[in-house]
Design a protein around this motif. Structure first.
Motif, PDB file in Angstrom:
ATOM      1  N   ILE A 136     -40.184  41.401  66.438  1.00 45.60           N
ATOM      2  CA  ILE A 136     -38.945  40.439  65.853  1.00 45.60           C
ATOM      3  C   ILE A 136     -38.220  41.536  67.038  1.00 45.60           C
ATOM      4  O   ILE A 136     -37.323  40.425  67.618  1.00 45.60           O
ATOM      5  N   ASN A 137     -37.695  41.881  67.887  1.00 50.67           N
ATOM      6  CA  ASN A 137     -36.327  42.675  68.163  1.00 50.67           C
ATOM      7  C   ASN A 137     -36.755  41.734  69.602  1.00 50.67           C
ATOM      8  O   ASN A 137     -35.941  41.523  70.457  1.00 50.67           O
ATOM      9  N   LEU A 138     -37.621  42.428  70.298  1.00 56.44           N
ATOM     10  CA  LEU A 138     -38.186  41.248  71.555  1.00 56.44           C
ATOM     11  C   LEU A 138     -37.809  40.370  71.575  1.00 56.44           C
ATOM     12  O   LEU A 138     -37.238  39.404  72.522  1.00 56.44           O
ATOM     13  N   ILE A 139     -38.262  38.908  69.962  1.00 54.61           N
ATOM     14  CA  ILE A 139     -38.107  37.537  69.938  1.00 54.61           C
ATOM     15  C   ILE A 139     -36.666  37.540  70.569  1.00 54.61           C
ATOM     16  O   ILE A 139     -36.106  36.777  71.120  1.00 54.61           O
ATOM     17  N   ILE A 140     -36.175  38.586  69.785  1.00 54.02           N
ATOM     18  CA  ILE A 140     -34.179  38.590  69.266  1.00 54.02           C
ATOM     19  C   ILE A 140     -33.705  38.550  71.225  1.00 54.02           C
ATOM     20  O   ILE A 140     -33.216  38.029  71.805  1.00 54.02           O
ATOM     21  N   ASP A 153     -21.805  31.601  77.895  1.00 53.91           N
ATOM     22  CA  ASP A 153     -21.257  32.930  76.534  1.00 53.91           C
ATOM     23  C   ASP A 153     -21.382  32.507  74.896  1.00 53.91           C
ATOM     24  O   ASP A 153     -21.954  33.258  74.377  1.00 53.91           O
ATOM     25  N   GLN A 154     -22.830  31.186  74.622  1.00 53.82           N
ATOM     26  CA  GLN A 154     -23.273  31.129  73.153  1.00 53.82           C
ATOM     27  C   GLN A 154     -25.082  31.128  73.687  1.00 53.82           C
ATOM     28  O   GLN A 154     -25.229  29.819  74.308  1.00 53.82           O
ATOM     29  N   PHE A 155     -25.468  31.815  73.716  1.00 52.12           N
ATOM     30  CA  PHE A 155     -27.128  32.171  73.467  1.00 52.12           C
ATOM     31  C   PHE A 155     -27.890  30.842  73.190  1.00 52.12           C
ATOM     32  O   PHE A 155     -29.098  30.430  73.745  1.00 52.12           O
ATOM     33  N   SER A 156     -27.168  30.331  72.028  1.00 52.58           N
ATOM     34  CA  SER A 156     -27.625  29.738  71.088  1.00 52.58           C
ATOM     35  C   SER A 156     -27.228  28.226  71.371  1.00 52.58           C
ATOM     36  O   SER A 156     -28.139  27.413  71.226  1.00 52.58           O
ATOM     37  N   LYS A 157     -26.942  27.538  72.670  1.00 50.66           N
ATOM     38  CA  LYS A 157     -26.388  26.404  73.032  1.00 50.66           C
ATOM     39  C   LYS A 157     -27.520  26.674  74.349  1.00 50.66           C
ATOM     40  O   LYS A 157     -26.880  25.675  75.162  1.00 50.66           O
ATOM     41  N   TYR A 158     -27.640  27.429  75.242  1.00 55.00           N
ATOM     42  CA  TYR A 158     -29.084  27.935  76.170  1.00 55.00           C
ATOM     43  C   TYR A 158     -30.333  26.898  76.182  1.00 55.00           C
ATOM     44  O   TYR A 158     -30.444  26.495  75.286  1.00 55.00           O
ATOM     45  N   ASN A 159     -29.719  25.785  77.256  1.00 53.48           N
ATOM     46  CA  ASN A 159     -31.081  24.697  77.041  1.00 53.48           C
ATOM     47  C   ASN A 159     -32.220  25.168  77.999  1.00 53.48           C
ATOM     48  O   ASN A 159     -33.288  24.271  77.223  1.00 53.48           O
ATOM     49  N   ASN A 185     -37.450  33.348  56.960  1.00 51.82           N
ATOM     50  CA  ASN A 185     -37.237  32.304  56.906  1.00 51.82           C
ATOM     51  C   ASN A 185     -35.763  32.289  57.979  1.00 51.82           C
ATOM     52  O   ASN A 185     -35.855  32.987  58.705  1.00 51.82           O
ATOM     53  N   LYS A 186     -35.253  30.475  57.881  1.00 52.25           N
ATOM     54  CA  LYS A 186     -34.864  30.393  59.483  1.00 52.25           C
ATOM     55  C   LYS A 186     -33.260  30.943  59.543  1.00 52.25           C
ATOM     56  O   LYS A 186     -32.819  31.454  59.987  1.00 52.25           O
ATOM     57  N   GLU A 187     -32.642  31.425  58.024  1.00 46.67           N
ATOM     58  CA  GLU A 187     -31.514  31.279  58.222  1.00 46.67           C
ATOM     59  C   GLU A 187     -31.701  33.063  58.926  1.00 46.67           C
ATOM     60  O   GLU A 187     -30.722  33.651  59.134  1.00 46.67           O
ATOM     61  N   ASN A 188     -32.237  33.405  58.010  1.00 43.53           N
ATOM     62  CA  ASN A 188     -32.321  34.937  58.541  1.00 43.53           C
ATOM     63  C   ASN A 188     -32.603  34.868  60.314  1.00 43.53           C
ATOM     64  O   ASN A 188     -32.116  36.075  60.699  1.00 43.53           O
ATOM     65  N   PHE A 189     -33.533  34.600  60.889  1.00 43.52           N
ATOM     66  CA  PHE A 189     -33.645  34.456  61.851  1.00 43.52           C
ATOM     67  C   PHE A 189     -32.376  33.950  62.899  1.00 43.52           C
ATOM     68  O   PHE A 189     -32.232  35.015  63.314  1.00 43.52           O
ATOM     69  N   ILE A 190     -31.551  33.339  62.621  1.00 48.75           N
ATOM     70  CA  ILE A 190     -29.938  32.761  62.715  1.00 48.75           C
ATOM     71  C   ILE A 190     -29.468  33.911  63.124  1.00 48.75           C
ATOM     72  O   ILE A 190     -28.694  34.767  63.689  1.00 48.75           O
ATOM     73  N   LEU A 191     -29.530  34.886  61.456  1.00 49.86           N
ATOM     74  CA  LEU A 191     -28.311  35.906  61.500  1.00 49.86           C
ATOM     75  C   LEU A 191     -29.102  37.318  62.036  1.00 49.86           C
ATOM     76  O   LEU A 191     -28.370  37.969  62.509  1.00 49.86           O
ATOM     77  N   HIS A 193     -30.351  37.283  64.927  1.00 49.17           N
ATOM     78  CA  HIS A 193     -29.508  36.866  66.240  1.00 49.17           C
ATOM     79  C   HIS A 193     -28.351  37.605  66.835  1.00 49.17           C
ATOM     80  O   HIS A 193     -27.867  37.756  68.105  1.00 49.17           O
ATOM     81  N   HIS A 194     -27.995  37.415  65.321  1.00 48.15           N
ATOM     82  CA  HIS A 194     -26.004  38.120  65.644  1.00 48.15           C
ATOM     83  C   HIS A 194     -26.327  39.496  66.496  1.00 48.15           C
ATOM     84  O   HIS A 194     -25.287  40.255  66.896  1.00 48.15           O
ATOM     85  N   LYS A 195     -27.141  40.364  65.988  1.00 48.52           N
ATOM     86  CA  LYS A 195     -27.263  41.586  66.654  1.00 48.52           C
ATOM     87  C   LYS A 195     -27.686  41.969  68.073  1.00 48.52           C
ATOM     88  O   LYS A 195     -29.073  40.754  68.502  1.00 48.52           O
ATOM     89  N   MET A 196     -27.153  42.328  68.885  1.00 47.12           N
ATOM     90  CA  MET A 196     -27.126  42.139  70.223  1.00 47.12           C
ATOM     91  C   MET A 196     -28.350  43.766  70.424  1.00 47.12           C
ATOM     92  O   MET A 196     -28.590  44.564  70.058  1.00 47.12           O
TER      93      MET A 196
END
Length: 204
Positions: A136-140, A153-159, A185-191, A193-196
């Motif tokens: 899990i941590n490796l995916i993040i 400056d936003q990894f979530s938008k990297y193509n 679930n998807k929500e927890n997946f997003i949440l 990823h907020h932890k570096m």
């Protein structure tokens, strides 16, 4: 400490596969380069492993894969069964497919950029993943790479990572459902990823 370039590749196991350009040289210089490399992953890796996450950076890349079963690998090489070592071992089959990616991509890149010689370090680095928490941590970590290296400056938008694809409903060869299940679930997946996540000390 196990040499990360000689760690054995075994069937049914998860591995963090990563590598970089010779002397840190950029291996991707255009959008077409990234797309061509991903095409080669689909062509050569999907037959021998399942891809859970990836990130392609200008001078290196990360892949999280699960090697297919002995039975699946055996059918690939048309043998009755895979043997632990030798020509039809998981180690040899996977490494051969990876070499095909590197060779095909390097030839195209060198031709395009009028350069000669090796492009990507060899052999590739690999690390066995032996727990769900590490997985899990490796995916993040893989998805956070572009921001960590100040490419964006936003990894979530990297193509050129699997983050957006995992959240989308587009057709994909990624193990999207399996990844989301790891995070519940998807929500927890997003949440999550907020932890570096910091694995830098291990990736040497």
């Amino acid at each position: 400490m196990t040499d990360i370039r000689t760690t054995s590749i075994e069937a049914d196991c998860f591995y963090h596969i990563y590598n970089r350009g010779i002397n840190g040289e950029n291996i991707f210089k255009s959008e077409q380069n990234y797309l061509f490399f991903l095409k080669k992953i689909s062509e050569f890796l999907i037959p021998v492993c399942e891809v859970y996450a990836y990130c392609l950076m200008p001078n290196h890349f990360h892949l999280l894969v699960k090697i297919k079963s002995d039975f699946e690998l055996a059918s690939l090489v048309k043998t009755a069964e895979c043997i632990p070592t030798g020509l039809h071992s998981p180690q040899n089959i996977f490494s051969k497919q990876f070499s095909r990616i590197f060779n095909s991509y390097s030839q195209a890149f060198n031709k395009e950029n009028k350069r000669h010689g090796a492009l990507i370090e060899s052999p590739f680095k690999r690390k066995l993943i032996n727990s769900d928490s590490y997985l899990i941590n490796l995916i993040i970590y893989i998805h956070q790479n572009p921001e960590r290296h100040a490419v964006t400056d936003q990894f979530s938008k990297y193509n050129f990572s699997s983050y957006q694809t995992i959240l989308s409903k587009a057709k994909t060869l990624l193990k999207r459902d399996e990844v989301l299940e790891l995070f519940d679930n998807k929500e927890n997946f997003i949440l999550s990823h907020h932890k570096m996540i910091d694995f830098d000390s291990e990736l040497t």
